[in-house]
Design an enzyme around this catalytic site. Structure first.
Site, PDB file in Angstrom:
ATOM      1  N   ASP A 130     -22.024 -18.069  -3.724  1.00 18.67           N
ATOM      2  CA  ASP A 130     -21.061 -19.140  -3.480  1.00 18.67           C
ATOM      3  C   ASP A 130     -21.683 -20.527  -3.590  1.00 18.67           C
ATOM      4  OD1 ASP A 130     -19.407 -17.031  -3.048  1.00 18.67           O
ATOM      5  OD2 ASP A 130     -19.270 -17.259  -0.874  1.00 18.67           O
ATOM      6  N   GLY A 145       3.391  -6.279   6.346  1.00 20.47           N
ATOM      7  CA  GLY A 145       2.807  -6.615   7.645  1.00 20.47           C
ATOM      8  C   GLY A 145       2.947  -5.438   8.577  1.00 20.47           C
ATOM      9  N   CYS A 165       7.633  -4.502   1.335  1.00 17.84           N
ATOM     10  CA  CYS A 165       7.525  -3.759   2.594  1.00 17.84           C
ATOM     11  C   CYS A 165       8.089  -4.576   3.767  1.00 17.84           C
ATOM     12  CB  CYS A 165       6.068  -3.337   2.810  1.00 17.84           C
ATOM     13  SG  CYS A 165       5.920  -1.977   3.987  1.00 17.84           S
ATOM     14  N   TYR A 166       7.254  -5.047   4.661  1.00 10.24           N
ATOM     15  CA  TYR A 166       7.770  -5.879   5.758  1.00 10.24           C
ATOM     16  C   TYR A 166       8.600  -7.031   5.209  1.00 10.24           C
ATOM     17  CZ  TYR A 166       7.774  -8.864   9.954  1.00 10.24           C
ATOM     18  OH  TYR A 166       8.141  -9.637  11.015  1.00 10.24           O
ATOM     19  N   GLU A 212       1.277  -3.948  -5.435  1.00  8.30           N
ATOM     20  CA  GLU A 212      -0.020  -4.615  -5.624  1.00  8.30           C
ATOM     21  C   GLU A 212      -1.205  -3.652  -5.606  1.00  8.30           C
ATOM     22  OE1 GLU A 212       1.915  -4.695  -3.034  1.00  8.30           O
ATOM     23  OE2 GLU A 212       0.877  -4.923  -1.130  1.00  8.30           O
TER      24      GLU A 212
END
Ligand code: XMP
Length: 517
Positions: free
Chosen positions: A233, A62, A89-90, A177
């Site tokens: 979609d 974040g 991370c965050y 990721e």
């Protein structure tokens, strides 16, 4: 149909979203490893998380600092659930902050590739090289891990990974990721399988089967309606529901007079070949009538939206009692509006049928609610949805109306439609259609002087817009070979009456948008 499609498959990993641009990617990577994942807001109450019975949690990155006022914080009780947790991370900074470690601004922001050195043994890095490249993007760092934590890896500037193996708590400062962390997938795999004990049996084919069974049960002997747009979609959602209830699903495809050249016929034909029951409604005239004199882009959208609802309502009444409405809402539609901004944010409704379900008393079926775009395509492929629909460029609900700048008249529509067909034809001929996000023509409200033969002309201008994008949120103009642009421009000027000038749009998004209106 808003419950998880994986409810018959209890293995789920929840990703708590703290606002990282990579959160969705974490969800994707986990699913690619065969583990069903869902992204939930960081503020999700601990009881709700427990009730979902996840195998593990991942705390995303974040943009904020954990010690800042107003920084997003989950309930610290989440760390006491006894679940394996990976902080990224965050996420690791928050974990460290909660458990009494020290988090502080880095001396220098670490951004980009870094060399990570693995220290000691840990299941997170088992069997991987002791040195590897990882992707960093942080301004803060864990200076001192909380008590009981070990340092698993370092870069020359910061702590790269920590863990409290007995509690199942792991954290990495880098981003496993992203593709720029070559062993990232392996690290996630080790967390999910070796640490969290996941089995990795989630497959799209199983999702399709369980969704079909669920829709069958829910709809029973009822009937469902689906507004089709020719796009991916809505088409895949309809195909899935049709597989469950056959001709009790009725598709509705409205020609609003703002479609591309040949689109109405082509798309209807494609649905027909899929064996779907689809009503084509020719309503172009009433849309164009309503658009007379309207020049403001937002007003155009409103007029078209309202008219669509009117047509839809009439057709729904005409087709008899229908209880269910199928919508092609996908996962990004759901989380974009619910994650970091909090659960109170309104869920984005489908552009064309927003507000309809409530007004007409429909019950909603949203079979793609848990899928990402490329998963939707894969479901479509497995259901035999034709490639021409799956690979079709996105097209705005208000159609060509937002590509005719200024007033929408039949004459001006005819110009943009003809120019658009040339752009699409040439981009296909160059073999680039499936590589670009969108390629289209825009009719500008500008006339300029030209010369054709010996005659001076004073005619209109077409802008060509060809962009690449991953999700439509950001985009770049495509460096199309000059010869391709040249062919497009020559053909437009010679084949489309009323155009004497063609320009190429070289703006990226931001600051521009993809559509001109
Ligand atoms: P912009 O112009 O906002 O477009 O950069 C981003 C993507 O969304 C599509 N778009 C729309 N789609 N109704 C839709 O269904 C709309 O009103 C609309 N406006 C833009 C656009 O084609 C692009 O792919």
């Amino acid at each position: 149909m808003t419950e998880s499609g994986a409810s018959s498959e209890p293995e789920v990993v929840l990703v708590l979203d703290f606002g990282s641009q990579y959160t969705q990617l974490i969800g994707r990577r986990v699913r690619e490893l065969g583990v069903y994942s869902e992204i939930v807001p960081f503020s999700t109450p601990v009881d709700r998380i427990r009730a979902r019975r996840p195998r593990a949690l991942i705390l995303s990155g974040g943009p904020r600092s954990v010690y800042e006022e107003g920084a997003p914080r989950c309930d610290p009780a989440i760390l006491e659930l006894g679940l394996p947790i990976l902080g990224i991370c965050y996420g690791v900074q928050l974990m460290a902050h909660f458990l009494g470690g020290e988090v502080a601004p880095s001396d220098r922001r670490e951004y980009g590739a870094a060399q990570l050195e693995v220290i000691g043994e840990s299941p997170l890095f088992a069997g991987l090289p002791r040195e590897m490249t990882v992707w960093m993007s942080h301004g803060d760092e864990v200076r001192r891990p909380p008590e009981g934590f070990r340092i698993l890896a370092r870069t020359d500037r910061s702590i790269g990974a920590i863990a409290h193996p007995e509690r199942g708590l792991y954290g990495v400062q880098f981003h496993p990721e992203v593709a720029h962390t070559p062993y990232g997938r392996e690290i996630l795999r080790r967390f999910l399988f070796d640490i969290a004990g996941c089995r990795g049996q989630w497959r799209l084919s199983a999702f399709i089967e369980s969704t079909i069974a669920r829709i069958r049960k829910e709809v029973g002997s009822g009937r469902a309606l689906c507004a089709l747009s020719g796009g991916v979609d809505s088409s895949v959602a309809a195909a899935l529901v049709a597989r469950a209830i056959g001709s009790r699903l009725i598709g509705l495809f409205v020609d609003n007079g703002l479609l591309r050249k040949g689109e109405f016929e082509e798309v209807l034909h494609a649905y027909e070949r899929m064996g779907m029951r689809v009503h084509g409604v020719r309503a172009g005239e009433r849309f164009l009538h309503r658009l007379r004199g309207v020049t403001d882009p937002e007003q155009k959208r409103k007029v078209i939206g309202a008219e669509f609802i009117a047509v839809f309502r009439e057709e729904a009444v005409r087709l008899g009692p229908i209880e269910f409405l199928v919508q092609g809402t996908t996962y990004p539609d759901v989380i974009e509006s619910t994650s970091v901004r909090g659960p109170s944010a309104v869920i984005k409704s489908h552009h064309n049928v927003g507000g309809l379900p409530e007004r007409l008393g429909f019950r909603l079926i949203e079979p793609l609610r848990e899928l990402f775009k490329d998963e939707v395509r894969e479901v479509g492929r497995q259901l035999g949805v034709p490639r021409e629909i799956l690979e079709r460029h996105p097209f705005p609900g208000p159609g060509l109306a937002v590509r005719v700048l200024g007033e929408v008249t039949p004459q001006r529509l005819a110009i943009v439609r003809a120019a658009d067909a040339i752009v699409v034809e040439e981009i296909r001929r160059a073999g680039l259609y499936e590589q670009v996000w969108q390629a289209f023509a825009v009719l500008l409200p500008v006339s300029s002087v030209g010369v054709m033969g010996d005659e001076r002309t004073y005619e209109q201008t077409i802008a060509i817009r060809i962009v690449s994008s991953v999700d439509g949120m950001t985009a770049d103009w495509v460096r199309v070979p000059y010869e391709v642009l040249e062919r497009m421009a020559n053909r437009i000027v010679s084949e489309v009456r009323g155009v004497n000038r063609v320009v190429y749009d070289i703006s990226s998004k931001p600051p521009s948008t993809i559509e001109w209106e």
